[in-house]
Structure formats: C-alpha cells, structure tokens
Write an enzyme that holds these catalytic residues in place. Structure first.
Site, short mmCIF file in Angstrom:
data_model
loop_
_atom_site.label_atom_id
_atom_site.label_comp_id
_atom_site.label_asym_id
_atom_site.label_seq_id
_atom_site.Cartn_x
_atom_site.Cartn_y
_atom_site.Cartn_z
N CYS B 86 0.82 -1.22 0.00
CA CYS B 86 0.00 0.00 0.00
C CYS B 86 0.85 1.26 0.00
O CYS B 86 0.33 2.35 -0.20
CB CYS B 86 -0.94 0.01 1.19
N LYS B 335 -10.50 5.88 3.74
CA LYS B 335 -11.82 5.42 4.16
C LYS B 335 -12.91 5.86 3.19
O LYS B 335 -13.74 5.06 2.79
CB LYS B 335 -12.13 5.96 5.56
N HIS B 339 -9.06 3.39 -1.64
CA HIS B 339 -7.68 2.92 -1.44
C HIS B 339 -7.27 1.98 -2.57
O HIS B 339 -7.22 0.77 -2.40
CB HIS B 339 -7.59 2.23 -0.08
#
Lengths: 480, 393
Positions: B86, B335, B339
């Site tokens: 990520c 959120k 993502h």
C-alpha cells in the site's frame, strides 16, 4: 505365555484419551430424522471442523506421553489406526511422529483397513522393543439418513512397554470371509453396510465367540470386556454365545455415550474397563476387535489403570443437528474458491518444527528469542545461526480479533462455513528466559469470549487443505 | 544537494469502474497532473517514471509500469515499477524526488494505479491478504482487517480507549470525502451509522475499513530551475522519510503503534527542519494512512500529533476537523476517498498539491505546509513526505 513373537511381561504402561468437545444427543438426531438408527446410542461425540484422525490421534498420544511422563525422544514405535484417513493413500503416522517430536528413527505403521486396525497397531507395539505408542483415532462418515446416525469420534493412545501396569497376556485371532457388513468403496468417504440383519449379527457373534474362546482364560472369571461396538447394543448381542455377563460387557462399552468411534471404539472401551472401579490389579480383562470383512482379534489383559482418563466422555457441549451437519461438513463444499494464498508445500514443511513443536531460536550473540528462527536476530539484528529452543505450549493472548463470515481468507472459508466465526490471536510464549509472539487461530471456544491477557494452550489441528493435501499445525484453546 | 519540487499532480476518480483498465485510469490521472502544471508544460520534458502498484489483481505482475508509460505516450523513457504494497507510490514519489535531487533527471513522473474491484470477493482476498507475513499471519486465518483488528484490540486495552473513537474517524473522513468528487464513498455517515455497521473483524466493523478501489494518481517532480519556470511560489519537497519494519505484526516490539511510521516521520522532519515534539505547530494539515480506523489513531501518535493514547481526544475535540488546529484527511482519506493500493501514496500527494495551490475540495485556510503518510501492509514499509509552499521564493 501363549503369545507368539512377542516378549512376555509387556503391556500397557500409560494411556491417553481425546474425545472432541461436541455432543449430539439422540433426541436431536431423532427429531431431525423422525427416528434414530443408532441403537443404544444416547449421545455421540462429534469431531470439530478442524479435527480428524491425525489431530485426534496426536491429542491422545500427547496425553499418553504425559501420563507416563515419557519424553517423545524415547518412543521407539508409533502406529496409527483409523478407518478415516484424511488421505486414502499416504502414510499418516509420520505426521504424528513430527507433531509429537518422536525421533525420525522410530518405526511406524499406518493401518486403515477396518476398525480392527487398532488391534494390528497394538500387536505391532507389543512386538516392538522399548516404549511403543499404539494410537487409534476415528470419526467415520456415512449417509446422514442412516449409516451416519451412530457415527461418533474419539482418539485413544496406549503406551506399550515392558514392566507394564496392565500386562497383555495373550492374543488370539480368527479369520473368515464375511463381506458387506461394514465397508467403504474405493473413492468414497461413506462407510456402508448392506444391513442384512441376521447374516451380519451371526458373523459378528460367531467371530467373537471363536476368538474369545481361543484366549488362554476362563471367560467366566473375566472382570471386564471391551467388545466391537458399532452401537450401544451390539456388544451385548454378539457375546451371547460366550459366558460374559452383561455387567462385564457394560464396563467396556462407550458407544452409548460417544457413538461408533470406528477403530478407536474398542481401545477406548478398554481404557474405560481398565479404569472401572470394580476392575483390580489381579483381574483379567478381554478386548475383542472385529474387522468388517470377517477378521477378529482378541487380547487378554491382566491389571487395572488408575485415574479417570475417560471422564471426558461425560463432558462435552451439546449441539443442534443443524450445527452437527455443518461441523461434519455434510452440507459444505470443500473447494477453495478464488484460489488460496499459495504457501508452497516445501515451505510449509520447512516450518513444521515451528507449527508443531513451537521451536523458536535463541540468538547466540545477545540471547534474544526469534520466531520463526530465521534471518537476523530481531533484537541485535545480527545474522546469526539460532540455537533451537522449544517454547512452552501455554501462553498469553496479547492481541485478538474475531473473523466473522465474509472476513476469512478463501482458504479458510470452508472451515468457517462449517464452524462459524473464528478467533485469531497473537500469543506470547515465555519460557522464563525469553519470549516470542506468534499469530494463531483459536479453536474449541467461543471466540468472542477470549480477551487480551487470557491464558491459552496449544493443540495441533488441521489448518487447511491446499492442492488436496491437509496441512496441520498448532491452534490455541483457552486453558482450563 | 539540489531541491526537488512538485509542479503538478492529478488523480483519476477513485471507485469501481468495470469499463476502465489500469492504463485508462492512469491516462486520466496523468492528463490531470499535466493540466495541474500552470502554463505550457511539454510532457516531453519528463525524463523518467517511477510507478507504484501491487499487481493489478495479479493479472499483470510484470512490466505493468512500462505498459502505462508507453500507453500515455511517454515513449522510451526509463520506467520503474515500485512495489511496497500500500506504500508503493509513496515510495515511487520518494524515488522521483531522489532522481531529481541526484541531478540525473530534471523532471520525473511518480504515480500509481490499481484495479481491484473487477474480480470475485474470494479472488480479491486471495491477492490482497498476501502482503503480511503470509506463512504465519495469513495461515492463522487473517487478512489485513484481522491484523489491524489485533492492533485495535491491543490499543483499546492498553489505553482504555472507548471504541467509539474508531467510528469518529469514519464520520470525519466521510464528511470530508462527501465534498470530494473523486471520492469512491463520497457520502456522509452519522456516528450511529458507523457504530452499528456489521462487524468485519472485532472490534473493526464495516465503517472502520476502507473499500477496495480502482484508481490511479500521478505527480510531477522537477528541479528548482524547472519549478521556477512555472511558479512564483513553488511547492518544495521539504522532506521525504521512509522506513521499514518487520512485515509481520507479531514480529514487532509493539502493537500499539507502527515503529516504521515514527522513524519515517523523524527522517522527514529532520530534512524539513521540523521539531518532532512541536510538529503540530509546524505543519498545517496532513493526509494519513487510514486503511482501517485504528490506523488513523496510531498515525496521530506515531507522527507526533499527540502523545501515546491521546489520539481519541484529538478526534473528540475536533482538532483534526477541517476547521481544527490540524486538519487530517481533508480528501476523505482512504476510508472515503478509496484505497487503490498502488495509487494511494501519490493520491495523497495530489491532495497536498490541491491544498497548497488553493484548489482543495475542503480547502484549508492559508495552507503552507502539508504532510503525507503512506503505510505498506501493517507497517512493513512507510513513507512520510512534507511539502511546503516557498512563499519567499
């Protein structure tokens, strides 16, 4: 001594019993089907979704070793008997050897042909030199409409050695052709019977009579008998032609409370008989095994066991029939959808010492512990060769979560479908000189009830299957 | 050493786009980044590219980076694919900065792309849950929700924090994301919504978890000379810190913080001349890696916004609201904005760019200096970037 090929003064020195936590009461079964085919079975033990013959055998064997206070390194033979091997072809005993930490030089036997396989591994253990483990574990499956009704589950391990507590004084055999009584077709998981009532009852009774009468004892003086027990009534019926009182047979019956435990049935009945308060050190007990095709073996034993290993038979958590068919996997597809995370089989095997024995590494430079013991030391960051340290099997939860439906990785979906939400904790293991932490799945518990700070104990379970191969390792369960 | 500057940034919409490919989404982000450069910027000036991706659902594990640069017409330039889960494009951005600061390149493209929503949920979990210590964490039955939930369990217990704090993260970030047209979940949620959502991995429920997302982002990093051709007040990269940590949570010395976040922050702050103890006085806003609500709480503490165990108080006081002392995740965060793994890091840089050029959807007043914090996995790799507008230039 009339035994051939075995040394005198050899027999049982210790025993271990594992009965899965779930129980299905006869009433639940009868409500579901309108009747029960399981004669004389008031309740039965149900293997959890992550249990099978290998894990139940390991659990029982661990307890037998603890019962004898014997180190795994001293075991010279290990035999595993089951009619429900997780793989139809492949040696299973070596998995138990690795899980227990028994030496690789140990002779092994995997016997799977019938419930009487338990007698085969017992005879092998008798013929062996030094401490020998005879393990029987089973959880038979069959058509839920009938054959399944009586099927239960259990694991039993008998530690055989010289100078025993219970000497095995004679072994007798009988063999004739009686097909169709209890069989499993090639490629099938279902144990079946042709259910030709008179034929099969006669076959079992004649076999029992022949093999028991061949023993070197007066059957009228026998204190207890553990007889082939596919349900709670048959042991009495098939001993009708020998002078064994119902009370004597009753001492060796466990099928009324745990169901038909396949290869584990007679050994568990034997442990119950030897622990019975009316069986003393001078008493003779017999055990009679019947293999589905017509082979029978009988043992004659002298002595008694202290303790109450079979008390676990009376414990257990009652479950509904719906939960039962889920746990047993009767209504769940086993295929991994979407592909599981690929941990190659060689890398899995390389980590067995960690997954079974909780082997960590001590840094020779700074003394810190590492888990898994590879790469640089987590404390001093030196690339070292760690010294092997086996960590205690009880530890403390330091972080925990519950993975609900939909949250499991695909390779754990079949298990979740069967057993519901599961807990995953990070557990700290501390041997007083160092500590390590490892991520583990929780089992045999309500995962919502496990909190940070709780004490948990290791138990080897089936982790998941990949490419057709079951993989085993430790899970943790709340300490008693 | 020469300085590096951010001269343009852009992102595609984040969301679920069955009609798009990773190339087409990157094309959108790239064109928007070019448009972000004021004046007439010629794309031929781009010397090199660093692009982050986890692997586009496993379908293009190799050479996807040249595939996108060739797709957008950056023919022949050296392109490097960066994979740090990520934090892939947080690292790609840092690589671009290093290329400029080294003097080897004048203009470097950083970016990222991911397609995550066009496969079955089981397949998604297959390739997403393998950036932890797979042999141990995954084989205990966890994906990242489970691992962050373990952190949350330890954190809530250690500091006796009310789990409502997790829901406050969702409420704030959704409130911001509702104003961001590029956000995937651009709607507001009430505290009650966030408190009563279905449990995913106790104590994390659905509103405490970011979505899976398709998206791409891009940032153009340039030398001082190039930057000053386009800006009177160019955006200088004041610091880019990065740090690694043990990939498995269980292997770390603590579960109530991410050590690599703190180290990466310390490195970035040192470069930027920021005092860790007083960081809140020295930056105006931050984008932090809120893949799960607990991660935003940990970030406040790891980045020095407050002391240990105090993050929930910041939220309750509105300290990190858009009108608070230190607004956090004005974009909506992972959120609400979404993502798309490899695109997240430069997506955060895009928010910094918008704020510092006065084009924020939730615009911070007088934004001079911002921070972007990008975490790989559960903390195996972290980058922290500090960007500032050079008002005296």
């Amino acid at each position: 001594m009339s035994r051939d090929g075995t040394r005198p003064n050899r027999g049982i020195v210790a025993a271990g019993v594992h009965v899965p936590q779930f129980r299905l009461e006869d009433e639940e079964l009868s409500d579901a089907w309108g009747h029960s085919q399981a004669s004389g079975v008031d309740s039965k033990a149900v293997a959890g979704a992550d249990e099978d013959a290998v894990t139940m055998g390991i659990a029982a064997a661990e307890r037998a070793l603890a019962d004898a206070d014997l180190a795994p390194e001293d075991v010279s033979f290990l035999g595993l008997a089951t009619t429900t091997p997780p793989l139809a072809e492949e040696e299973l005993a070596p998995r138990v050897v690795r899980a227990l930490g028994v030496p690789s030089s140990t002779a092994t036997r995997t016997a799977t042909a019938s419930p009487a396989s338990a007698a085969q591994v017992l005879e092998d253990a008798l013929a062996a030199e030094g401490p020998a483990l005879a393990v029987a574990a089973d959880a038979p499956e069959g058509d839920p409409a009938d054959a399944d009704h009586a099927f239960g589950a259990a694991g039993v391990a008998l530690l055989i050695d010289d100078e025993p507590v219970v000497e095995i004084t004679d072994v007798a055999h009988h063999s004739d052709e009686y097909p169709g009584i209890r069989f499993r077709q090639r490629g099938s998981e279902d144990v079946e019977t042709l259910d030709i009532t008179t034929y099969q009852r006669t076959a079992m009774r004649d076999s029992m009579t022949a093999v028991l009468e061949a023993l070197d004892t007066d059957l009228e003086s026998v204190a207890a008998a553990a007889i082939h027990q596919p349900d709670g009534g048959i042991p009495y019926r098939i001993t009708g032609d020998v002078p064994l009182e119902a009370e004597v047979v009753h001492r060796g019956v466990v099928a009324d409370r745990i169901g038909d435990a396949g290869a584990a049935g007679v050994p568990l009945g034997l442990v119950a008989a030897l622990e019975n308060e009316d069986v003393g050190a001078e008493d003779v007990t017999v055990a009679a095994f019947f293999g589905g095709g017509g082979g029978a073996t009988a043992l004659q034993l002298e002595g008694a066991l202290d303790g109450d290993r079979t008390a676990v038979i009376e414990d257990g958590e009652p479950i509904s029939y719906a939960t039962y068919v889920r746990e047993r996997g009767y209504v769940v597809e086993g295929e991994v959808a979407g592909g599981g995370a690929h941990v190659s089989l060689p890398s899995w095997r390389r980590s067995l010492d960690q997954r079974y024995r909780l082997a960590a590494g001590r840094c020779p430079e700074c003394g810190a512990y590492a888990f898994p013991p590879e790469g640089a030391c987590p404390a001093c960051h030196e690339l070292v060769d760690f010294e092997r340290v086996e960590m205690p099997r009880t530890g403390t939860v330091v972080a925990v979560t519950v993975i609900g439906q939909g949250g499991a990785p695909p390779e754990f979906v079949p298990q979740q479908d069967r057993d519901g939400a599961f807990g995953v904790a990070i557990v700290e293991l501390d041997d007083g000189e160092g500590s390590v932490e490892l991520p583990v799945q929780l089992t045999d518990c309500d995962p919502d009830a496990v909190e940070v700070g709780d004490t948990v104990t290791a138990t080897v379970r089936r982790i998941y299957d990949q490419e057709g191969i079951p993989r085993y390792g430790v899970k943790f369960t709340p300490a008693e | 050493m020469p300085d590096a500057y951010l001269i343009g940034a852009g992102q595609s919409p984040f969301g679920s786009f069955p009609e798009e490919t990773y190339r087409s989404l990157f094309e959108t982000a790239y064109e928007r980044a070019l448009d972000g450069v004021p004046g007439d910027f010629d794309a031929d000036r781009i010397d090199e590219a660093y692009l982050g991706t986890l692997g586009v659902g496993g379908r293009q594990i190799g050479l996807s980076a040249p595939a996108v640069t060739e797709h957008v017409g950056l023919h022949g330039i050296p392109t490097t694919r960066v994979e740090n889960a990520c934090s892939a494009s947080g690292y790609a951005f840092r690589d671009a900065v290093m290329a400029v600061k080294s003097g080897m390149a004048d203009v470097v493209l950083a970016g990222g792309y991911e397609i995550m929503t066009d496969t079955s949920s089981d397949h998604t979990k297959w390739w997403l849950g393998v950036s932890g210590e797979t042999e141990w964490e995954r084989m205990a039955g966890t994906t990242f929700a489970g691992v962050y939930a373990q952190m949350a369990s330890a954190y809530l217990q250690e500091y006796e924090v009310d789990p409502t704090a997790l829901s406050r993260v969702a409420v704030k970030n959704h409130s911001n994301g509702a104003q961001n047209p590029n956000a995937q979940l651009g709607f507001e949620c009430s505290l009650e919504d966030a408190e009563t959502a279905p449990m995913v991995a106790d104590p994390l429920n659905l509103y405490h978890c970011c979505p899976t997302t398709d998206g791409a982002s891009a940032a153009i990093v340039a030398s001082e000379e190039v930057a000053k051709q386009f800006y009177d007040e160019p955006i200088r990269v004041a610091g880019v810190g990065a740090a690694s940590g043990r990939v498995g949570l269980f292997q770390r010395e603590e579960f109530v913080g991410i050590p690599a976040s703190r180290t990466a922050a310390e490195r970035a702050y040192e470069q930027a001349g920021i005092d860790f103890e007083n960081v809140t006085d020295q930056i105006d806003f931050a984008e932090v890696h809120d893949c799960f609500a607990i991660a935003e709480l940990l970030a406040y503490e790891d980045l020095g916004f407050c002391g240990r165990g105090e993050a929930s108080r910041l939220l309750e006081e509105g300290y990190t609201d858009p009108d608070g002392e230190l607004p956090v995740n004005t974009s909506g965060g992972l959120k609400s904005k979404g993502h798309p793994i490899g695109a997240t890091g430069t997506g955060q840089i895009n928010e910094l760019f918008e704020q510092l050029t006065g084009h924020g959807h939730v615009q911070i007043e007088d934004a001079q200096r911002g921070l972007a914090h990008n975490v790989g996995g559960s903390g195996g790799g972290v980058t922290v970037a500090v960007l500032e507008k050079e008002v005296d230039a």
